[in-house]
Design a protein around this motif. Structure first.
Motif, PDB file in Angstrom:
ATOM      1  N   VAL A   1       6.936  -2.439   5.361  1.00 20.72           N
ATOM      2  CA  VAL A   1       6.908  -3.404   6.391  1.00 20.72           C
ATOM      3  C   VAL A   1       5.627  -3.638   7.153  1.00 20.72           C
ATOM      4  O   VAL A   1       5.325  -4.641   7.302  1.00 20.72           O
ATOM      5  CB  VAL A   1       7.989  -2.549   7.506  1.00 20.72           C
ATOM      6  CG1 VAL A   1       8.146  -3.470   8.745  1.00 20.72           C
ATOM      7  CG2 VAL A   1       9.475  -2.561   6.899  1.00 20.72           C
ATOM      8  N   LEU A   2       5.047  -2.456   7.509  1.00 20.14           N
ATOM      9  CA  LEU A   2       3.537  -2.678   8.047  1.00 20.14           C
ATOM     10  C   LEU A   2       2.614  -2.932   7.130  1.00 20.14           C
ATOM     11  O   LEU A   2       1.549  -3.509   7.560  1.00 20.14           O
ATOM     12  CB  LEU A   2       3.129  -1.463   9.190  1.00 20.14           C
ATOM     13  CG  LEU A   2       4.345  -0.938  10.132  1.00 20.14           C
ATOM     14  CD1 LEU A   2       3.975  -0.001  10.802  1.00 20.14           C
ATOM     15  CD2 LEU A   2       4.632  -2.187  10.967  1.00 20.14           C
ATOM     16  N   ALA A   3       2.766  -2.757   5.837  1.00 19.12           N
ATOM     17  CA  ALA A   3       1.710  -3.036   4.849  1.00 19.12           C
ATOM     18  C   ALA A   3       0.658  -2.107   4.873  1.00 19.12           C
ATOM     19  O   ALA A   3      -0.539  -2.654   4.891  1.00 19.12           O
ATOM     20  CB  ALA A   3       1.573  -4.323   4.764  1.00 19.12           C
ATOM     21  N   GLU A   4       0.710  -0.881   5.665  1.00 20.53           N
ATOM     22  CA  GLU A   4      -0.360  -0.010   5.846  1.00 20.53           C
ATOM     23  C   GLU A   4      -0.114   1.193   5.234  1.00 20.53           C
ATOM     24  O   GLU A   4       0.942   1.334   4.810  1.00 20.53           O
ATOM     25  CB  GLU A   4      -0.128   0.281   7.519  1.00 20.53           C
ATOM     26  CG  GLU A   4      -0.811  -0.925   8.255  1.00 20.53           C
ATOM     27  CD  GLU A   4      -0.656  -0.639   9.702  1.00 20.53           C
ATOM     28  OE1 GLU A   4      -0.335   0.348  10.319  1.00 20.53           O
ATOM     29  OE2 GLU A   4      -0.825  -1.706  10.470  1.00 20.53           O
ATOM     30  N   THR A   5      -1.385   1.920   5.238  1.00 19.60           N
ATOM     31  CA  THR A   5      -1.320   3.083   4.506  1.00 19.60           C
ATOM     32  C   THR A   5      -0.788   4.263   5.216  1.00 19.60           C
ATOM     33  O   THR A   5      -1.029   4.202   6.328  1.00 19.60           O
ATOM     34  CB  THR A   5      -2.692   3.658   3.771  1.00 19.60           C
ATOM     35  OG1 THR A   5      -3.528   3.580   4.718  1.00 19.60           O
ATOM     36  CG2 THR A   5      -3.268   2.611   2.896  1.00 19.60           C
ATOM     37  N   TRP A   6      -0.103   5.233   4.610  1.00 12.37           N
ATOM     38  CA  TRP A   6       0.574   6.321   5.282  1.00 12.37           C
ATOM     39  C   TRP A   6      -0.595   7.620   5.035  1.00 12.37           C
ATOM     40  O   TRP A   6      -1.012   8.016   4.108  1.00 12.37           O
ATOM     41  CB  TRP A   6       1.843   6.825   4.345  1.00 12.37           C
ATOM     42  CG  TRP A   6       2.607   7.917   5.289  1.00 12.37           C
ATOM     43  CD1 TRP A   6       2.433   9.204   4.577  1.00 12.37           C
ATOM     44  CD2 TRP A   6       3.010   8.181   6.467  1.00 12.37           C
ATOM     45  NE1 TRP A   6       2.968  10.002   5.416  1.00 12.37           N
ATOM     46  CE2 TRP A   6       3.564   9.357   6.455  1.00 12.37           C
ATOM     47  CE3 TRP A   6       3.575   7.332   7.530  1.00 12.37           C
ATOM     48  CZ2 TRP A   6       4.114  10.114   7.743  1.00 12.37           C
ATOM     49  CZ3 TRP A   6       3.993   7.880   8.536  1.00 12.37           C
ATOM     50  CH2 TRP A   6       4.432   9.271   8.874  1.00 12.37           C
TER      51      TRP A   6
ATOM     52  N   PRO B   1       0.712  -1.182  -0.128  1.00 18.25           N
ATOM     53  CA  PRO B   1       0.157   0.046  -0.030  1.00 18.25           C
ATOM     54  C   PRO B   1       1.096   1.306  -0.064  1.00 18.25           C
ATOM     55  O   PRO B   1       2.025   1.070   0.238  1.00 18.25           O
ATOM     56  CB  PRO B   1      -0.767  -0.257   1.417  1.00 18.25           C
ATOM     57  CG  PRO B   1       0.029  -1.067   2.162  1.00 18.25           C
ATOM     58  CD  PRO B   1       0.646  -2.070   1.492  1.00 18.25           C
ATOM     59  N   THR B   2       0.243   2.345  -0.237  1.00 17.29           N
ATOM     60  CA  THR B   2       0.744   3.576  -0.437  1.00 17.29           C
ATOM     61  C   THR B   2       0.167   4.442   0.610  1.00 17.29           C
ATOM     62  O   THR B   2       0.190   4.342   1.916  1.00 17.29           O
ATOM     63  CB  THR B   2       1.097   4.245  -1.844  1.00 17.29           C
ATOM     64  OG1 THR B   2      -0.290   3.963  -2.501  1.00 17.29           O
ATOM     65  CG2 THR B   2       2.053   3.619  -2.735  1.00 17.29           C
ATOM     66  N   THR B   3      -0.318   5.836   0.012  1.00 21.83           N
ATOM     67  CA  THR B   3      -0.810   6.887   0.783  1.00 21.83           C
ATOM     68  C   THR B   3      -2.495   6.637   1.030  1.00 21.83           C
ATOM     69  O   THR B   3      -3.022   6.310   0.310  1.00 21.83           O
ATOM     70  CB  THR B   3      -0.670   8.135   0.003  1.00 21.83           C
ATOM     71  OG1 THR B   3       0.570   8.153  -0.223  1.00 21.83           O
ATOM     72  CG2 THR B   3      -1.267   9.370   1.053  1.00 21.83           C
ATOM     73  N   LYS B   4      -2.636   6.712   2.156  1.00 25.18           N
ATOM     74  CA  LYS B   4      -4.135   6.683   2.615  1.00 25.18           C
ATOM     75  C   LYS B   4      -5.062   7.379   1.921  1.00 25.18           C
ATOM     76  O   LYS B   4      -4.868   8.755   1.373  1.00 25.18           O
ATOM     77  CB  LYS B   4      -4.235   7.175   4.084  1.00 25.18           C
ATOM     78  CG  LYS B   4      -5.814   6.862   4.538  1.00 25.18           C
ATOM     79  CD  LYS B   4      -6.009   6.848   6.093  1.00 25.18           C
ATOM     80  CE  LYS B   4      -7.123   6.241   6.629  1.00 25.18           C
ATOM     81  NZ  LYS B   4      -7.381   5.063   6.361  1.00 25.18           N
ATOM     82  N   ASP B   5      -6.238   6.853   1.338  1.00 27.39           N
ATOM     83  CA  ASP B   5      -7.296   7.623   0.658  1.00 27.39           C
ATOM     84  C   ASP B   5      -6.961   7.460  -0.927  1.00 27.39           C
ATOM     85  O   ASP B   5      -7.609   8.038  -2.032  1.00 27.39           O
ATOM     86  CB  ASP B   5      -7.532   9.117   0.702  1.00 27.39           C
ATOM     87  CG  ASP B   5      -8.156   9.375   2.439  1.00 27.39           C
ATOM     88  OD1 ASP B   5      -8.888   8.423   2.614  1.00 27.39           O
ATOM     89  OD2 ASP B   5      -8.126  10.358   2.984  1.00 27.39           O
TER      90      ASP B   5
END
Ligand SMILES: [Zn+2]
Length: 680
Positions: A363-368, A222-226
C-alpha cells in the motif's frame, strides 16, 4: 563484430535478424510517437486480462504517462525504475512498451518474470491477449514453428526483432541472447542467486551491453529494507514523487499516509476504537483543507512528477515512486486502505507484524525494516513476575506442551494461553535418561512425560486444568522413538512436529503422512508429521517478548526461573543479516555453544496452541472455557490463594483425549474490500 561473437550456438540461425536489428539501430531515425501516444492510439485491453476491457486510455492513470514516455525512442533515458504499490497498473506501462517496440521500434527484447512458470503464465495471460486483440500487433508476431511448444510461449518472433520471456530462476534463459530492450518485472521477487551464477538482474543487464541505445525498465513493489532491489535502484535515480494540486489552495503536494495530527489520510473513530470508514478524507499539507476522494481524478490529471534529487545525467536513470493513496477511483478506495491498516495494527498489537509488513510494501510502496534482531535475557529477568511454577495464573485458560528431544534427555515446557494469545510459561522439566528406552521399560523418560501430561495443573482459581495438546520435536535425536510415542498417544493430542526454517513458512501447515520404522518393521504412513515454520514463530515470540505492557500477545515469565539459564536460552537466537555471494539474507542464528531448548519448546508449544485453534477462537469460546475453569467461585473470591487445596474440586473435564473445542470460523469482522489483483 562483437555482437556476433557473443551469440550462443543455438541462436546462430537468427544472427541475420540480429544484424539487421543492430543495423537498424544506427540507421533508423527515432520514431516521433511516444509510448503513451502509441498506447492511446493502438492498445486494446483484452477482456481476458482486464477488468476494464476496451481501448487503453492514459488519462485513466495519468501518472503512467511520463514513465511510458521515458521508454520512447526519442527519450534519452536509459533506465526507468518504477517502485509502486500493488495494483496501480505499473506492469501495464511495460506491456505498452512491448507493444510499441513490436509495432514501432523493433529490436531484440527480453521480459523477465520471477520464475519460468510465472514467465509462461505472463506470456499466456498478458502478452498473448495483447497480441490478439490489439489490431496493430495482430499480424506482426509469427509463431516460431521451428521450436517446441514451450519455446513458442516464451519466444515470439516479429519483423526486426524477437521477444523472449524469461524466468529469473533460470540462468540459461537470462543468457539466451543479446537484447536492446530489457523489461524486469517484479524484481524484488527474484532469487538472490540464480544457478550459482550470481544476481539475475546483473546477468540480464549484461545482455544489453552490446547496444548503445539500450533501455531497461525495472518494476516492483518493494519488500524488506536493505534487501529490496527496487529501492536500491530507485535511490540511484532522481527519485520522483507525484505532486498533485489541492482543490482548495492549489498547492502541489505528494500524497502521504501522514502521522497523527498532521496532513495525510484521516478518519474518525467509532466507539470500539475501529475507524469510521464513512469519515475517511485527506488533509492538505498546506492549507489543512479537507480533501474528499471524489477530488482525486481532477488532482491526478493535473499532477506532475517532481524529482527529489538532482537528475543523474551520466547514467540517464529516472525513478518513480507511487503509493496506493493515488489509486484511480473505482480501484482501491481510501476506506479500503484504512480498513486494511486497522486490521494490520490489530495483528501487530498481538505480536504478528506480517500484515503490517504487507501493508507497508503493497500500500505505502515502502520497504519494511525488520525489527527482530534480538532480545536480551537480562531484560526478560527484569520483567519476570512473581507466580509459582506449576500453577496456572488467572487469565490462562488453555495448556499446551512443547517437547524437545536431546541425546541424553527430553525437555518440556508447559504454556498457558488466554484471550488475545496472551501466554504464561508455567512449567519446565528436564527428564534425564536415554530416549531410546521405550515407554514400557523401567527408567524410560517417556513414562515421566506421560505422567506429567496426564496430571492436571492447579489453576489460580482453585480448579484443575489438563494439558490440551503436546507437540514433540522429531527433527533432532531419536526420530523413530518419537514417532512410536506419538503413535501410541495420538488420541491424546500428541503431535509429531518438525521445525522448518524455510522463508515465510506458516507456523503450522498441513501434516504429511510419514512412514515409520519400528522394531525392524516398516509401517507405511504410520504417523502424521506437522511442519512448524520456525522463522515466523520465532519472529512472533521475539516480537511479543519486546512488548512492554501485559495484554493481547504479552508473554508472562515466572521470576523463579531468573536464576536458571531459562531466559538466556529463550533469547539465544538472533535475526541477523548474512551475505551470500554479496547479497543480504535474514537468518536466525544461535551463537556457538549456546543452548536454546527453551526457545524450541516455546515454538512447539505455540504450534500446539495453534493446532488447538487459539488463532480462530472468538470471545464467546474463551468465555465458555473460562466458565468451565473458574465458574461462579471466581466472583466470590476475587483472588483465591494460589495454594488452595485442589482436592475438593474435580479436574476440568476438558480432558486429554478429547478433540479440541470446535474451531469456528473467524469472527465476522467487516470484510476488507480489497480487490483482486488488478490486471486491467
Ligand atoms: Zn490546500
Amino acid at each position: 563484430m562483437g555482437a556476433m561473437e557473443q551469440l550462443p550456438a543455438d541462436d546462430t540461425l537468427r544472427a541475420d535478424e540480429l544484424l539487421r536489428a543492430l543495423f537498424a539501430e544506427f540507421m533508423r531515425p527515432p520514431a516521433d510517437l511516444t509510448v503513451s501516444q502509441w498506447a492511446d492510439t493502438n492498445r486494446m485491453l483484452s477482456g481476458k486480462a482486464s477488468s476494464e476491457p476496451g481501448p487503453w486510455r492514459t488519462d485513466r492513470t495519468p501518472y503512467l504517462r511520463q514513465i511510458m514516455d521515458d521508454l520512447s525512442a526519442r527519450s534519452s533515458v536509459q533506465e526507468v525504475v518504477v517502485m509502486f504499490a500493488a495494483q496501480l497498473g505499473k506492469s501495464e506501462s511495460g506491456m505498452n512498451w512491448l507493444g510499441y517496440i513490436i509495432d514501432n521500434e523493433p529490436g531484440p527484447v527480453m521480459c523477465v518474470q520471477p520464475t519460468t512458470d510465472m514467465a509462461k503464465r505472463f506470456s499466456r495471460q498478458r502478452i498473448a491477449p495483447m497480441l490478439e486483440e490489439t489490431p496493430a500487433l495482430r499480424r506482426k508476431v509469427r509463431e516460431n514453428r521451428s521450436r517446441d511448444d514451450a519455446n513458442t510461449t516464451l519466444m515470439k518472433d516479429f519483423a526486426g526483432g524477437v521477444l523472449v520471456v524469461s524466468g529469473a530462476n533460470s540462468a540459461a534463459s537470462l543468457r539466451s541472447m543479446p537484447v536492446r530492450y530489457l523489461f524486469l518485472d517484479e524484481i524484488d521477487a527474484y532469487p538472490l542467486d540464480v544457478d550459482g551464477e550470481g544476481d539475475p538482474v546483473a546477468l540480464a543487464e549484461k545482455r544489453t551491453s552490446t547496444f548503445a541505445r539500450r533501455k531497461v525498465l525495472k518494476v516492483s513493489t518493494p519488500t524488506t529494507k536493505d534487501f529490496s532491489r527496487i529501492e536500491s535502484a530507485y535511490l540511484q535515480t532522481n527519485a520522483c514523487r507525484y505532486h498533485v494540486p489541492c482543490p482548495h489552495c492549489g498547492e502541489h503536494q505528494a500524497l502521504e499516509w501522514g502521522a497523527k495530527g498532521e496532513h495525510g489520510l484521516r478518519w474518525h473513530k467509532l466507539e470500539d476504537g475501529s475507524p469510521d470508514l464513512t469519515s475517511v478524507h485527506y488533509v492538505c499539507k498546506h492549507c489543512g483543507g479537507v480533501i474528499d476522494e471524489h477530488h482525486k481524478p481532477a488532482m491526478l490529471s493535473r499532477g506532475e512528477w517532481r524529482a527529489s534529487k538532482a537528475p543523474n545525467r551520466a547514467n540517464r536513470q529516472t525513478g518513480y515512486h507511487l503509493n496506493a493513496i493515488y489509486a484511480p477511483l473505482g480501484w482501491i478506495s481510501w476506506p479500503d486502505l484504512v480498513a486494511q491498516w486497522h486490521d494490520a495494527m490489530l495483528a501487530a498489537k498481538q505480536g504478528d507484524v506480517s500484515k503490517l509488513k504487507t501493508f507497508t510494501n503493497t500500500v505505502l510502496a515502502e520497504t519494511w525494516e525488520e525489527q527482530g534482531d534480538k532480545v536480551a535475557g537480562h531484560d526478560l529477568a527484569r520483567r519476570a513476575e512473581e507466580y509459582p511454577l506449576g500453577v496456572v495464573p488467572h487469565g490462562g485458560l488453555l495448556l499446551t506442551m512443547g517437547v524437545d528431544v536431546q541425546g541424553d534427555r527430553i525437555e518440556y515446557r508447559t504454556w498457558a494461553w488466554g484471550r488475545g494469545q496472551e501466554s504464561w510459561l508455567i512449567d519446565r522439566e528436564l527428564i534425564y535418561g536415554d530416549p531410546a528406552v521405550e515407554e514400557g521399560q523401567p527408567g524410560s523418560v517417556w513414562v515421566r512425560l506421560t505422567e506429567r501430561r496426564r496430571t492436571p495443573y492447579l489453576h489460580a482459581s482453585g480448579s484443575q486444568v489438563l494439558v490440551q495438546a503436546c507437540a514433540i520435536d522429531t527433527g533432532g535425536h531419536h526420530t523413530q522413538q518419537v514417532y512410536a510415542y506419538v503413535r501410541a498417544h495420538h488420541h491424546s493430542n500428541v503431535l509429531a512436529v518438525k521445525g522448518s526454517s524455510a522463508k515465510g513458512k506458516a507456523i503450522l501447515s498441513k501434516p504429511s503422512d510419514i512412514d515409520v520404522t519400528w522394531r525392524g518393521q516398516k509401517i507405511p504412513r504410520g504417523v502424521k508429521l506437522w511442519l512448524v515454520g520456525t522463522d515466523i514463530a520465532k519472529g512472533v515470540i521475539y516480537g511479543r517478548l519486546r512488548q512492554a505492557q501485559p495484554g493481547p500477545g504479552y508473554i508472562h515469565l515466572p521470576k523463579v526461573l531468573a536464576n536458571t539459564d531459562e531466559f538466556e536460552q529463550m533469547t539465544a537466537e538472533r535475526l541477523v543479516t548474512k551475505y551470500f555471494k554479496g547479497h543480504p539474507r535474514m537468518e536466525w542464528i544461535k551463537p556457538n555453544g549456546r543452548r536454546n531448548e527453551a526457545l524450541d519448546c516455546a515454538v512447539y508449544a505455540y504450534a500446539a496452541a495453534i493446532w488447538a485453534g487459539i488463532e480462530r477462537w472468538t470471545d464467546v469460546q474463551w468465555s465458555r472455557l473460562e466458565e468451565r475453569i473458574s465458574p461462579a467461585v471466581r466472583d466470590l473470591f476475587a483472588t483465591p490463594p494460589p495454594d488452595a487445596a485442589p482436592a475438593a474440586q474435580q479436574p476440568i473435564t476438558q480432558a486429554v483425549g478429547q478433540p479440541p473445542p470446535p474451531a469456528p470460523r473467524p469472527p465476522t469482522r467487516r470484510p476488507i474490500q480489497q480487490q483482486r489483483p488488478r490486471t486491467w
